[in-house]
Design an enzyme around this catalytic site. Structure first.
Site, PDB file in Angstrom:
ATOM      1  N   LYS A  19       0.843  -1.204   0.000  1.00  0.00           N
ATOM      2  CA  LYS A  19       0.000   0.000   0.000  1.00  0.00           C
ATOM      3  C   LYS A  19       0.874   1.248   0.000  1.00  0.00           C
ATOM      4  CE  LYS A  19      -4.345   0.256   2.391  1.00  0.00           C
ATOM      5  NZ  LYS A  19      -4.974   0.248   3.715  1.00  0.00           N
TER       6      LYS A  19
HETATM    7  C1  E4P Z   1      -8.413   0.502   4.179  1.00  0.00           C
HETATM    8  O1  E4P Z   1      -7.636   0.177   3.344  1.00  0.00           O
HETATM    9  C2  E4P Z   1      -8.323   1.768   4.917  1.00  0.00           C
HETATM   10  O2  E4P Z   1      -7.078   1.918   5.498  1.00  0.00           O
HETATM   11  C3  E4P Z   1      -9.409   1.806   5.933  1.00  0.00           C
HETATM   12  O3  E4P Z   1     -10.610   1.365   5.350  1.00  0.00           O
HETATM   13  C4  E4P Z   1      -9.579   3.163   6.585  1.00  0.00           C
HETATM   14  O4  E4P Z   1     -10.703   3.115   7.419  1.00  0.00           O
HETATM   15  P1  E4P Z   1     -11.001   4.211   8.553  1.00  0.00           P
HETATM   16  O5  E4P Z   1     -11.486   5.445   7.854  1.00  0.00           O
HETATM   17  O6  E4P Z   1     -12.042   3.576   9.396  1.00  0.00           O
HETATM   18  O7  E4P Z   1      -9.713   4.443   9.281  1.00  0.00           O
END
Ligand code: E4P
Length: 219
Positions: free
Chosen positions: A83
């Site tokens: 990522k």
């Molecule tokens: C997924 O890849 C993201 O990091 C995640 O969905 C972020 O979610 P949040 O807004 O609840 O932190």
């Protein structure tokens, strides 16, 4: 639509995996921090539970360092997807890592033009944070719809992953919008199963079955 779990918690992942419908996992530095182990150790443990794409995030903000980190994360297991954040340096790193055959999930996407850049850099996945947009009264589902349409217009192979989902209605909305993947907390995953009429209906069927059985046994 593929279902990913948005957690790094091994107990949550083990339980969710037992249903046979979870296709992958997304993690981020905040989720890893909750588990009290290093990113690498936790990602390695997750690969032993879920057989599917496991996103692991870099923490550098400079392309050369992201590429170095990305190579290390990708070497943990063939299912690891690196990522990278959607900043200019992240797009540079995405282009370089993708050119080496390392799959990249470009994260922290909040606009369709950002998603266009990620696809052009060869991203395997784009992660629009639709829930964080909904949180501030901006239509996150509309963003998913726009990105899906743009990718279809130009035949980009990048998969759209609806992220930061808060509830089951958003799961339905992004599925209707054509998202390839939705990632959700374990709590939302379990909510997808539930309907009060299912529980009431089953209770009635079983009560009728027990009544008939009792009557038959009584002769
Ligand atoms: C997924 O890849 C993201 O990091 C995640 O969905 C972020 O979610 P949040 O807004 O609840 O932190």
């Amino acid at each position: 639509m593929k279902i990913f779990l948005d957690t790094a918690n091994l107990d949550e992942l083990t339980l969710a995996a037992s249903f046979g419908v979870v296709d992958g996992v997304t993690t981020n530095p905040s989720l890893i921090a909750r588990e009290g182990r290093s990113n690498e150790d936790q990602i390695r443990a997750i690969t032993e539970i879920i057989d599917g794409d496991i996103s692991a995030e870099v923490v550098s903000t400079e392309a050369e360092e992201m590429i170095r980190e990305g190579r290390i994360l990708a070497a943990i297991h063939p299912n690891v997807v690196v990522k990278c954040p959607l900043i200019p340096e992240g797009i540079k790193a995405t282009k370089a890592l993708s050119s080496e055959g390392i799959r990249v999930n470009v994260t922290l996407c909040f606009s369709a033009t950002q998603a266009l850049l990620a696809a052009k850099a060869g991203a395997y996945i784009i992660s629009p944070f639709m829930g964080r947009l909904d949180d501030i009264s901006i239509d996150g589902t509309e963003l998913i719809r726009e990105i899906v349409a743009i990718y279809e217009n130009y035949d980009f192979q990048t998969q759209v992953l609806a992220a930061s989902i808060r509830g089951p209605l958003q799961v339905k909305d992004v599925a209707l919008a054509g998202s390839h993947i939705a990632t959700m907390p374990a709590k939302v995953f379990h909510q997808l199963f539930k309907h009060p009429l299912t529980d009431i209906g089953l209770e009635q069927f079983l009560a009728d079955y027990r009544k008939t059985l009792a009557e038959v046994s009584a002769g």
